[in-house]
Design a protein around this motif. Sequence first.
Motif, PDB file in Angstrom:
ATOM      1  N   HIS A  89     -71.043  92.047  36.383  1.00  0.00           N
ATOM      2  CA  HIS A  89     -71.760  91.866  35.114  1.00  0.00           C
ATOM      3  C   HIS A  89     -70.851  92.190  33.934  1.00  0.00           C
ATOM      4  N   ASP A 127     -66.735  98.277  32.000  1.00  0.00           N
ATOM      5  CA  ASP A 127     -66.237  98.972  33.199  1.00  0.00           C
ATOM      6  C   ASP A 127     -66.252  98.079  34.440  1.00  0.00           C
ATOM      7  N   HIS A 128     -66.743  96.851  34.276  1.00  0.00           N
ATOM      8  CA  HIS A 128     -66.784  95.906  35.399  1.00  0.00           C
ATOM      9  C   HIS A 128     -65.943  94.653  35.083  1.00  0.00           C
ATOM     10  N   ASP A 130     -74.716  97.350  38.987  1.00  0.00           N
ATOM     11  CA  ASP A 130     -75.308  98.556  38.400  1.00  0.00           C
ATOM     12  C   ASP A 130     -76.794  98.704  38.689  1.00  0.00           C
ATOM     13  N   HIS A 164     -71.956 102.426  40.809  1.00  0.00           N
ATOM     14  CA  HIS A 164     -71.654 103.832  40.534  1.00  0.00           C
ATOM     15  C   HIS A 164     -72.399 104.699  41.540  1.00  0.00           C
TER      16      HIS A 164
HETATM   17 ZN   LIG Z   1     -71.197 100.151  35.272  1.00  0.00          ZN
END
Ligand SMILES: [Zn+2]
Length: 252
Positions: free
Chosen positions: A63, A67-68, A155, A197
Amino acid sequence: MLTEVADGVWVRQSAWVWTNSIVVREEDGLILIDPGIDGSELNQLADDLDRLGIPVVAGFSTHPHWDHLLWHSRFGDVPRYATAAGARAASEARERAQAMAAESASGIPLELIALVTPLPADGGPTPGEIIEHQAHAIGHAAVLLTDRGVLIAGDMLSDVLIPLLDHRRPDQVGAYEMALDRLDEAARHVDVLVPGHGAVAEGREIAARLAADHAYIDALRRGEEPIDARLGPDTDWLSGPHQSNLEQARTR
Ligand SMILES: [Zn+2]
């Protein structure tokens, strides 16, 4: 360090919000899903891949959150995919993603952030079955590897983070309900769940993860503040205007 969680599926966890980088071996080589976070960790991941001795043939971003959307030159100049909606959102949000990456972590190659393209219609080197839904982020995809019995959830279904709703879009409670229904169905085919995560879940723990997210969303649906020990969105690694999930559910 890479941990093999199923045949040809490896996970490396970052200290930064327990972020999981995922490596999937396919016929032609490796597909890297959501590699992160710090530059030094991306380098270590590249060392791990060198030891596997299998070339990286593609990347995949679950997504369009910073951080991805990371990459490192040592992974190679290969296509990096996302859903069509995810790729569009990633290119629109690229500058912001670069700023957030620079602010949140060190040594990330900023020029390589968010360079993702839509998955090819013919499949290409796809990392399994893509389960696209509207929860958490535009164009969010879980990846179901039926042959390995693995669900890569992006996520969702974390043991450390509560469900994080996309406050910029309407009816995220409904979007989350629909997404969880699809993940319930997908989870029937797996023994291993890898969230974006947190800890990898196996066996009965997978149903517990689904139940926890369902319970959270059910509470929002009833207009109640969910009771949940996981971390919420007002921790400082998520930026943007903060509105609680409950406030958001009530106003839409
Ligand atoms: Zn994330």
